[in-house]
Scaffold this motif. Structure first.
Motif, mmCIF file in Angstrom:
data_model
loop_
_atom_site.group_PDB
_atom_site.id
_atom_site.type_symbol
_atom_site.label_atom_id
_atom_site.label_comp_id
_atom_site.label_asym_id
_atom_site.label_seq_id
_atom_site.Cartn_x
_atom_site.Cartn_y
_atom_site.Cartn_z
ATOM 1 N N ALA A 97 8.358 -6.127 4.848
ATOM 2 C CA ALA A 97 9.049 -4.839 4.654
ATOM 3 C C ALA A 97 9.884 -4.478 5.880
ATOM 4 C CB ALA A 97 8.036 -3.739 4.365
ATOM 5 N N GLY A 98 10.271 -5.466 6.671
ATOM 6 C CA GLY A 98 10.959 -5.222 7.927
ATOM 7 C C GLY A 98 12.271 -4.466 7.793
ATOM 8 N N ASN A 99 13.007 -4.667 6.684
ATOM 9 C CA ASN A 99 14.271 -3.958 6.491
ATOM 10 C C ASN A 99 14.067 -2.468 6.237
ATOM 11 O OD1 ASN A 99 15.822 -6.260 6.847
ATOM 12 N ND2 ASN A 99 15.828 -6.769 4.671
ATOM 13 N N SER A 100 12.826 -2.082 5.967
ATOM 14 C CA SER A 100 12.500 -0.675 5.699
ATOM 15 C C SER A 100 11.844 0.004 6.889
ATOM 16 C CB SER A 100 11.567 -0.590 4.480
ATOM 17 O OG SER A 100 12.086 -1.264 3.364
ATOM 18 N N ALA A 101 11.958 -0.606 8.071
ATOM 19 C CA ALA A 101 11.244 -0.113 9.255
ATOM 20 C C ALA A 101 11.492 1.369 9.515
ATOM 21 C CB ALA A 101 11.650 -0.930 10.480
ATOM 22 N N LEU A 157 -0.368 -5.481 -8.023
ATOM 23 C CA LEU A 157 -0.724 -4.415 -7.085
ATOM 24 C C LEU A 157 0.512 -3.894 -6.346
ATOM 25 C CD1 LEU A 157 -4.066 -5.730 -5.511
ATOM 26 C CD2 LEU A 157 -3.784 -3.977 -7.280
ATOM 27 N N LEU A 158 1.410 -4.785 -5.993
ATOM 28 C CA LEU A 158 2.636 -4.366 -5.327
ATOM 29 C C LEU A 158 3.485 -3.468 -6.220
ATOM 30 C CD1 LEU A 158 3.791 -7.666 -3.569
ATOM 31 C CD2 LEU A 158 2.866 -5.639 -2.446
ATOM 32 N N SER A 159 3.393 -3.634 -7.534
ATOM 33 C CA SER A 159 4.234 -2.876 -8.467
ATOM 34 C C SER A 159 3.746 -1.454 -8.711
ATOM 35 C CB SER A 159 4.318 -3.614 -9.812
ATOM 36 O OG SER A 159 3.075 -3.540 -10.509
ATOM 37 N N LEU A 160 2.551 -1.112 -8.232
ATOM 38 C CA LEU A 160 2.003 0.219 -8.447
ATOM 39 C C LEU A 160 2.716 1.263 -7.580
ATOM 40 C CD1 LEU A 160 -1.831 -0.617 -8.292
ATOM 41 C CD2 LEU A 160 -0.448 -0.306 -10.362
ATOM 42 N N THR A 161 2.606 2.522 -7.967
ATOM 43 C CA THR A 161 2.988 3.619 -7.086
ATOM 44 C C THR A 161 1.772 3.959 -6.236
ATOM 45 O OG1 THR A 161 4.556 4.492 -8.709
ATOM 46 C CG2 THR A 161 3.848 5.983 -6.945
ATOM 47 N N HIS A 162 1.926 3.878 -4.920
ATOM 48 C CA HIS A 162 0.805 4.006 -3.989
ATOM 49 C C HIS A 162 0.800 5.372 -3.306
ATOM 50 C CE1 HIS A 162 -0.163 -0.340 -4.124
ATOM 51 N NE2 HIS A 162 1.136 -0.457 -4.338
ATOM 52 N N GLN A 163 -0.363 5.702 -2.763
ATOM 53 C CA GLN A 163 -0.473 6.888 -1.922
ATOM 54 C C GLN A 163 -1.148 6.511 -0.616
ATOM 55 O OE1 GLN A 163 -1.961 10.366 -3.858
ATOM 56 N NE2 GLN A 163 -1.793 11.661 -2.051
ATOM 57 N N ASN A 164 -0.501 6.877 0.477
ATOM 58 C CA ASN A 164 -1.076 6.610 1.789
ATOM 59 C C ASN A 164 -2.335 7.451 1.970
ATOM 60 O OD1 ASN A 164 -1.236 5.504 4.377
ATOM 61 N ND2 ASN A 164 0.100 7.057 5.290
ATOM 62 N N ARG A 165 -3.378 6.841 2.515
ATOM 63 C CA ARG A 165 -4.626 7.563 2.730
ATOM 64 C C ARG A 165 -4.438 8.728 3.700
ATOM 65 N NH1 ARG A 165 -9.962 4.069 2.540
ATOM 66 N NH2 ARG A 165 -10.547 5.641 4.082
ATOM 67 N N GLN A 166 -5.309 9.696 3.608
ATOM 68 C CA GLN A 166 -5.301 10.800 4.568
ATOM 69 C C GLN A 166 -5.763 10.332 5.951
ATOM 70 O OE1 GLN A 166 -4.089 13.782 4.194
ATOM 71 N NE2 GLN A 166 -3.649 13.618 1.997
ATOM 72 N N ASP A 167 -6.470 9.190 5.993
ATOM 73 C CA ASP A 167 -6.918 8.595 7.261
ATOM 74 C C ASP A 167 -6.495 7.130 7.315
ATOM 75 O OD1 ASP A 167 -8.538 7.780 5.166
ATOM 76 O OD2 ASP A 167 -10.385 7.806 6.343
ATOM 77 N N PRO A 168 -5.175 6.868 7.401
ATOM 78 C CA PRO A 168 -4.690 5.506 7.178
ATOM 79 C C PRO A 168 -4.947 4.507 8.292
ATOM 80 C CG PRO A 168 -2.892 6.942 7.779
ATOM 81 C CD PRO A 168 -4.086 7.815 7.630
ATOM 82 N N GLY A 169 -5.323 4.932 9.465
ATOM 83 C CA GLY A 169 -5.426 4.004 10.589
ATOM 84 C C GLY A 169 -4.230 4.178 11.501
ATOM 85 N N GLY A 182 -1.049 10.860 3.132
ATOM 86 C CA GLY A 182 -0.918 11.508 1.833
ATOM 87 C C GLY A 182 0.398 11.272 1.125
ATOM 88 N N ASP A 183 1.389 10.677 1.817
ATOM 89 C CA ASP A 183 2.683 10.410 1.190
ATOM 90 C C ASP A 183 2.554 9.323 0.124
ATOM 91 O OD1 ASP A 183 3.908 12.254 2.781
ATOM 92 O OD2 ASP A 183 5.185 10.832 3.865
ATOM 93 N N ARG A 184 3.347 9.440 -0.931
ATOM 94 C CA ARG A 184 3.389 8.421 -1.974
ATOM 95 C C ARG A 184 4.529 7.442 -1.682
ATOM 96 N NH1 ARG A 184 4.460 10.757 -7.222
ATOM 97 N NH2 ARG A 184 3.207 9.147 -8.234
ATOM 98 N N PHE A 185 4.354 6.179 -2.077
ATOM 99 C CA PHE A 185 5.408 5.192 -1.868
ATOM 100 C C PHE A 185 5.348 4.122 -2.957
ATOM 101 C CE2 PHE A 185 1.732 3.833 0.613
ATOM 102 C CZ PHE A 185 1.627 2.471 0.408
ATOM 103 N N LYS A 186 6.476 3.500 -3.160
ATOM 104 C CA LYS A 186 6.620 2.447 -4.178
ATOM 105 C C LYS A 186 7.482 1.332 -3.612
ATOM 106 C CE LYS A 186 7.780 1.966 -9.120
ATOM 107 N NZ LYS A 186 6.429 1.615 -9.562
ATOM 108 N N PHE A 187 7.100 0.094 -3.885
ATOM 109 C CA PHE A 187 7.870 -1.042 -3.381
ATOM 110 C C PHE A 187 8.984 -1.411 -4.342
ATOM 111 C CE2 PHE A 187 3.568 -1.889 -1.551
ATOM 112 C CZ PHE A 187 3.917 -1.737 -0.211
ATOM 113 N N LYS A 188 10.118 -1.823 -3.772
ATOM 114 C CA LYS A 188 11.187 -2.438 -4.551
ATOM 115 C C LYS A 188 11.264 -3.894 -4.141
ATOM 116 C CE LYS A 188 16.068 -2.405 -5.581
ATOM 117 N NZ LYS A 188 16.247 -3.832 -5.210
ATOM 118 N N ILE A 189 10.851 -4.765 -5.049
ATOM 119 C CA ILE A 189 10.775 -6.204 -4.737
ATOM 120 C C ILE A 189 12.153 -6.838 -4.900
ATOM 121 C CG2 ILE A 189 9.707 -8.390 -5.383
ATOM 122 C CD1 ILE A 189 7.319 -6.770 -6.405
#
Length: 345
Positions: free
Chosen positions: A325-329, A249-261, A338-345
């Motif tokens: 993900a603290g180094n990416s703060a 799941l971490l390896s997927l390309t994700h999209q932030n929800r339009q109502d993320p919290g 709605g932004d897309r994001f991907k993790f670099k492990i």
């Protein structure tokens, strides 16, 4: 969109600079910044510059050279191919306008110091506005880099005139002498990885980002080459053992929800792609700020929900902490709905 900087006549040998150019080219980096007026250069400067520019041209880089009036008059510029010349010390606005009328390259203005009155004066002197772009300074001395507020103010001015803008981020591997304190445009980037700082600059309206320092490491350069405008890249560190399904799941390309919290980056992608049960961890602990969490099967229909936390939360046996993900703060705080994001492990 991405570039490196090379410097002749300093600690980095001509051979090392050529190797650096070749590595960058293989990674798909297309732009090079070259300075032609560093006070501390050695006696081989002119010879090294000529060799470097020929190599840069052979590798088909887009070359922007920072030049003072002294070297503009001294070098035979017609021998080389430049995309742009950044006219620095010694040029007045009338000279800049005249050069823009006759040149085969763009004129690159100092984005950090330019005033609207300068732009109006250059235009009034007959400049060809379509031949202009701009780049921010880099700042070798600690504490002297630009604020984000000023950079945005200058960008907004230049964008009104239709100019593309460049900026610089530091590298940690080999910093440029003599100060060796990094070469960022923004002071807050001075100790950040190029991958993080570059994405931040792009989010602030910068069109082209260069690594300012003498040389990035192999890892820094490879990570920097991943930067794109399609999705954010978030480096993470896995703190404890996670399941294969969590890692998938971490390896997927994700999209932030339009109502993320209010305090979450919340993937609308992960739950849709859940394939296997996610077991709870025995040591589910307090959820720290910038933790990446994945809900386990105890959360029933929320199993697989993946979040990046923007504040601390108490421990929850239904929620597994997958990574830090603290180094990416810096960039996490800029991810919008709605932004897309991907993790670099």
């Amino acid at each position: 969109m991405l570039g490196i900087s090379v410097y002749a006549g300093l600690e980095i040998s001509l051979e090392e600079n050529i190797q650096y150019l070749e590595k960058a080219s293989k990674l798909g980096i297309k732009n090079v910044f070259l300075s032609l007026h560093i006070p501390e250069v050695n006696n081989n400067f002119i010879n090294e510059i000529s060799t470097l520019i020929l190599k840069i041209n052979k590798l088909n880089f887009n070359l922007t050279a920072d030049i003072s009036k002294k070297y503009y008059d001294k070098l035979d510029l017609k021998k080389f191919n430049f995309e742009a010349l950044r006219l620095d010390f010694g040029f007045n606005n009338q000279e800049i306008a005249k050069i823009s009328q006759n040149s085969d390259y763009k004129i690159n203005l100092n984005a950090s110091t330019i005033k609207e009155s300068d732009l109006k004066e250059i235009i009034a002197a007959g400049a060809k506005l379509e031949n202009f772009e701009a780049s921010h300074n880099y700042y070798p001395r600690k504490e002297t880099g630009l604020s984000e507020e000023l950079l945005i103010k200058k960008n907004n001015l230049l964008k009104r005139y239709g100019l593309k803008i460049s900026g610089f981020v530091p590298a940690k591997y080999k910093k440029r002498p003599p100060i060796k304190a990094g070469l960022p445009s923004l002071e807050k980037h001075r100790f950040l990885e190029p991958l993080i700082a570059a994405q931040d600059l792009l989010s602030l309206g910068i069109d082209k980002v260069y690594i300012g320092d003498s040389r990035a490491s192999k890892t820094e350069l490879a990570d920097f080459a991943l930067v794109n405008k399609k999705y954010w890249i978030i480096p993470i560190e896995i703190k404890s053992k996670i399941s294969f399904e969590e890692k998938r799941l971490l390896s997927l390309t994700h999209q932030n929800r339009q109502d993320p919290g209010e305090y979450l980056i919340r993937s609308e992608t992960a739950r849709k792609h859940l394939k296997k049960k996610i077991k709870p961890k025995n040591n589910n602990s307090k959820r720290f700020k910038y933790a990446v969490t994945i809900d386990n099967y105890n959360y029933q229909r929320y199993e697989g929900d993946l979040n990046i936390l923007k504040k601390e939360y108490s421990a929850d046996k239904r929620v597994n902490i997958a990574a830090d993900a603290g180094n990416s703060a810096l960039i996490i705080e800029k991810i919008k709905e709605g932004d897309r994001f991907k993790f670099k492990i």
